[in-house]
Design a protein around this motif. Sequence first.
Motif: not given
Length: 158
Positions: A32-34, A93-97, A112-116
């Motif tokens: 929820n931070i993101y 945080d690793a996914w948010a990178e 490169k961005n599917g987790h985020y």
Amino acid sequence: MWKLLILSMLMISAFTMQTKYIDQNKVIEQHNIYRKELGIPLLQFSQECADFAQKWAEKLAKNDKGLIHSKQEKFGENIFWKSKASNETEIIDAWAEEKKYFSNRKRKYNSKNGHYTQMIWENTKLIGTGMAISKDGSEYWVCTYYPPGNWIGEKAYK
């Protein structure tokens, strides 16, 4: 008799999957931070998501052949592996990178961005997390999301 009892206990412990306590609230807060950064609705806990995530994490740890998605379609899914102990904040945080590779234009496939993208998919409302430890001590973490996101051709949020 005692030898048989001890042998039975050893066999049972050899087949028991190792897990550790997961702070579901911490997982949700970190996601929820993101989501707050984007002004999108916050995620809530789902026991159904957590139960599925736990079962899949246990299967990954038992097979210990790397990160493999479950291939079901009901939930969105992020998976994480580490050769040593990890924690809720570290995996999120690793996914948010992956944010640095993200654009909110209509989605095209981007490995490169599917987790985020799944973390910040606006229509996703629920989340649950599971974790299991393989024989060598590696940790397999799974977060499942409902409804799923990451749809090609759609934006993650308005």
